[in-house]
Scaffold this active site. Structure first.
Site, mmCIF file in Angstrom:
data_model
loop_
_atom_site.group_PDB
_atom_site.id
_atom_site.type_symbol
_atom_site.label_atom_id
_atom_site.label_comp_id
_atom_site.label_asym_id
_atom_site.label_seq_id
_atom_site.Cartn_x
_atom_site.Cartn_y
_atom_site.Cartn_z
ATOM 1 C CB ILE A 50 -1.221 0.493 1.437
ATOM 2 C CG1 ILE A 50 -1.986 -1.431 1.214
ATOM 3 C CG2 ILE A 50 -1.784 0.988 1.650
ATOM 4 C CD1 ILE A 50 -1.960 -1.603 2.559
ATOM 5 C CE1 TYR A 196 -1.814 -5.754 11.884
ATOM 6 C CE2 TYR A 196 -4.077 -6.152 11.257
ATOM 7 C CZ TYR A 196 -2.630 -5.354 11.052
ATOM 8 O OH TYR A 196 -3.170 -4.706 9.774
ATOM 9 C CE LYS A 200 -1.922 -1.636 12.232
ATOM 10 N NZ LYS A 200 -1.431 -1.102 11.431
ATOM 11 C CB THR A 231 0.098 -5.640 0.931
ATOM 12 O OG1 THR A 231 -0.412 -6.632 1.922
ATOM 13 C CG2 THR A 231 -0.696 -4.550 0.100
HETATM 14 N N1 LIG Z 1 -2.863 -5.658 3.690
HETATM 15 C C1 LIG Z 1 -3.697 -5.285 4.436
HETATM 16 O O1 LIG Z 1 -5.194 -6.572 4.245
HETATM 17 C C2 LIG Z 1 -3.982 -4.452 5.581
HETATM 18 C C3 LIG Z 1 -4.864 -4.265 6.190
HETATM 19 C C4 LIG Z 1 -4.998 -3.635 7.344
HETATM 20 C C5 LIG Z 1 -4.378 -2.520 7.237
HETATM 21 N N2 LIG Z 1 -3.308 -3.132 6.708
HETATM 22 C C6 LIG Z 1 -1.799 -1.983 7.345
HETATM 23 O O2 LIG Z 1 -1.910 -1.232 6.350
HETATM 24 C C7 LIG Z 1 -0.385 -0.845 6.429
HETATM 25 C C8 LIG Z 1 0.859 -1.122 4.930
HETATM 26 O O3 LIG Z 1 0.495 -2.152 5.123
HETATM 27 P P1 LIG Z 1 0.681 -3.414 3.665
HETATM 28 O O4 LIG Z 1 -0.482 -3.997 3.718
HETATM 29 O O5 LIG Z 1 1.302 -2.986 2.393
HETATM 30 O O6 LIG Z 1 1.813 -4.453 3.771
HETATM 31 P P2 LIG Z 1 3.181 -4.822 2.910
HETATM 32 O O7 LIG Z 1 2.456 -5.060 1.714
HETATM 33 O O8 LIG Z 1 3.778 -6.310 4.226
HETATM 34 O O9 LIG Z 1 4.658 -3.618 3.392
HETATM 35 C C9 LIG Z 1 4.629 -3.381 5.072
HETATM 36 C C10 LIG Z 1 5.477 -2.122 4.756
HETATM 37 O O10 LIG Z 1 5.972 -1.968 5.950
HETATM 38 C C11 LIG Z 1 7.223 -1.246 5.894
HETATM 39 N N3 LIG Z 1 8.350 -2.822 7.718
HETATM 40 C C12 LIG Z 1 7.896 -4.202 7.518
HETATM 41 N N4 LIG Z 1 8.662 -3.611 8.561
HETATM 42 C C13 LIG Z 1 9.367 -2.967 8.736
HETATM 43 C C14 LIG Z 1 10.405 -2.036 10.222
HETATM 44 N N5 LIG Z 1 10.703 -3.119 10.753
HETATM 45 N N6 LIG Z 1 11.046 -1.083 9.624
HETATM 46 C C15 LIG Z 1 10.642 -0.869 8.173
HETATM 47 N N7 LIG Z 1 9.450 -0.446 7.994
HETATM 48 C C16 LIG Z 1 9.411 -1.847 7.309
HETATM 49 C C17 LIG Z 1 7.967 -2.938 4.586
HETATM 50 O O11 LIG Z 1 9.184 -2.148 4.432
HETATM 51 P P3 LIG Z 1 10.901 -2.784 4.161
HETATM 52 O O12 LIG Z 1 10.647 -4.529 4.583
HETATM 53 O O13 LIG Z 1 11.399 -2.592 3.543
HETATM 54 O O14 LIG Z 1 11.381 -2.534 5.776
HETATM 55 C C18 LIG Z 1 7.222 -2.900 3.753
HETATM 56 O O15 LIG Z 1 7.476 -1.747 3.169
HETATM 57 C C19 LIG Z 1 -0.098 -1.710 7.532
HETATM 58 O O16 LIG Z 1 0.151 -0.362 8.885
HETATM 59 C C20 LIG Z 1 -0.673 -2.164 7.392
HETATM 60 O O17 LIG Z 1 -1.502 -2.573 8.891
HETATM 61 C C21 LIG Z 1 -2.708 -3.420 5.744
#
Ligand SMILES: NC(=O)c1ccc[n+]([C@@H]2O[C@H](COP(=O)([O-])OP(=O)(O)OC[C@H]3O[C@@H](n4cnc5c(N)ncnc54)[C@H](OP(=O)(O)O)[C@@H]3O)[C@@H](O)[C@H]2O)c1
Length: 308
Positions: A50, A196, A200, A231
Site C-alpha cells: 500500500i 495485531y 492497531k 499485499t
Molecule cells: N494488507 C492488508 O490487508 C491490510 C489491512 C489493514 C491494514 N493494513 C495496514 O496497512 C499498512 C501497510 O501494509 P501492507 O499491506 O502494504 O503490507 P506490506 O506489503 O507487507 O508492506 C509493509 C511495509 O512496511 C515496511 N516495514 C515492515 N517492517 C518494517 C520495519 N521494521 N521498519 C521499517 N519498515 C518496515 C515494509 O518495508 P521494508 O520491508 O522495506 O522494511 C513494507 O514497505 C500496515 O500498517 C498494515 O497494518 C493492511
C-alpha cells in the site's frame, strides 16, 4: 424465465458486492485535492504494498521520502520518479528511529505530510530490539516516537497533517486491553490473533491523542482502514489455491488499498474530521481513551531517554 431473472439478480449482486469491497463510490469519485507541488511527504513502509502505491499516486509532490529497510524492491522504479527518495528506517529498533529523525532533520528543510504506513502482522510471538512485543513495537511504539520527534519539523500550515494507517482489525481487540503490560515488557496474555488487532487499536488511540495534543496548531491527524489488501501481509497466510477466487473477490489490490490514504493526504483539512478513523474515505468515528496510552507512552520514552 425465473432462472434467467435469478441469474441476473445474482450477477448484479456479485458485481455490486465486488465494487463495494473495492471501495464503493469513493474509489471512482474524483475528490478535491490540495496543491502538492510545494509539499514534502514522508511515507514509512513505502518500499512495498500500500505504501509504494501511495507514494506513486502522490508523486506530484515536491518531494517524497520513502522510509523502510528494503530499497531493492523499488530501486529500478525510483529511476522513473526523481522526486522520490529512499531513507533507511528500521521500526524494529527505537535507536534507529532516533537516528532516522536526526538524519531527516539534517537533510530535509521541512515536512508537510507524514504517513505512518509501515506495519507488520506476526504469525508468531517476537520481540523488538529493545524487547517490546513486536507488533506493538513496529506498528505503534516506533511510529509514535518518529512522529513525536518530527513534530518540530512539520510545518504549521493550513494543509499540514499526520496519518496513521490502522486497520478495521482494531475492533477485534479484547474488550479491556492493558497496554501497560506492553509498555512494561510483561508477558502478554492475549491470544496471538488478537495481538495485531491490539497494535492497531493503539494506532487509532494514537491518532485521536495526537490530534488532541496538536489542537492549537494547524496540523491535523487522521487514521484509517485501507481494506483487506492483497499485499505481502495478506499473502503470508498462504491460502490454498482453490480459495484464490474467494480471496480475490473479498480483497483489494494495493492500488485500491491506497485510496483512503491518498484521500486523507490530499483533501483540504477543513473538509476532514480531525482525529477520526476513516474507511473507504468515509469518517467512521473518533475513538479516544482520555490520552491514557499517549501519556504512558511519553512516560516510557522519557524513562528510556528517547525524549526529554
Ligand atoms: N494488507 C492488508 O490487508 C491490510 C489491512 C489493514 C491494514 N493494513 C495496514 O496497512 C499498512 C501497510 O501494509 P501492507 O499491506 O502494504 O503490507 P506490506 O506489503 O507487507 O508492506 C509493509 C511495509 O512496511 C515496511 N516495514 C515492515 N517492517 C518494517 C520495519 N521494521 N521498519 C521499517 N519498515 C518496515 C515494509 O518495508 P521494508 O520491508 O522495506 O522494511 C513494507 O514497505 C500496515 O500498517 C498494515 O497494518 C493492511
Amino acid at each position: 424465465m425465473n432462472k434467467l431473472l435469478a441469474l441476473s439478480v445474482g450477477s448484479i449482486s456479485l458485481i455490486a458486492g465486488k465494487l463495494k469491497i473495492m471501495g464503493g463510490i469513493n474509489y471512482f469519485k474524483k475528490h478535491e485535492e490540495i496543491a502538492l507541488n510545494d509539499k514534502t511527504i514522508l511515507i514509512t513502509g513505502g518500499t512495498d504494498g500500500i505504501g509504494w502505491e501511495t507514494a506513486k499516486k502522490l508523486s506530484k509532490a515536491k518531494s517524497i521520502i520513502i522510509a523502510g529497510r528494503n530499497v531493492e524492491r523499488i530501486k529500478s522504479e525510483l529511476l522513473n520518479h526523481k522526486n522520490i527518495q529512499f531513507m533507511y528506517l528500521d521500526l524494529n529498533d527505537l535507536d534507529n528511529v532516533q537516528d532516522f529523525c536526526q538524519k531527516f532533520k539534517k537533510t530535509q528543510n521541512k515536512l508537510d505530510i507524514l504517513i505512518n504506513n509501515a506495519g507488520i502482522y506476526n504469525l508468531e510471538f517476537k520481540l523488538t530490539k529493545q524487547g517490546f512485543e513486536q507488533n506493538f513495537g513496529v506498528n505503534y511504539l516506533s511510529p509514535f516516537l518518529l512522529t513525536y520527534n518530527l513534530l518540530d519539523q512539520i510545518t504549521n500550515e493550513q494543509e499540514s497533517r499526520i496519518i496513521f494507517v490502522a486497520s478495521r482489525a482494531h475492533t477485534d481487540s479484547p474488550r479491556q486491553v492493558d497496554f501497560n503490560l506492553y509498555l512494561n515488557q510483561e508477558p502478554i496474555p492475549y491470544p496471538w490473533h488478537k495481538i495485531y488487532a491490539i497494535s492497531k487499536l493503539a494506532n487509532v488511540y494514537e491518532a485521536s491523542s495526537f490530534a488532541n495534543y496538536l489542537k492549537n496548531t494547524n496540523i491535523k491527524v487522521y487514521t484509517l482502514h485501507p481494506g483487506v489488501v492483497r499485499t505481502n501481509m495478506l499473502n503470508q497466510f498462504k491460502f490454498h489455491s482453490f480459495l484464490a477466487p474467494i480471496v480475490w473477490y473479498f480483497t483489494k489490490t494495493p492500488e485500491q488499498g491506497s485510496v483512503t490514504s491518498i484521500f486523507l493526504a490530499t483533501q483540504p483539512n477543513q473538509k476532514l474530521k480531525n482525529g477520526y478513523y476513516y474507511k473507504d474515505c468515509i469518517p467512521k468515528y473518533l475513538k479516544e481513551d482520555n490520552n491514557l496510552l499517549f501519556d504512558n507512552t511519553i512516560k516510557l520514552f522519557k524513562k528510556f531517554g528517547y525524549i526529554k
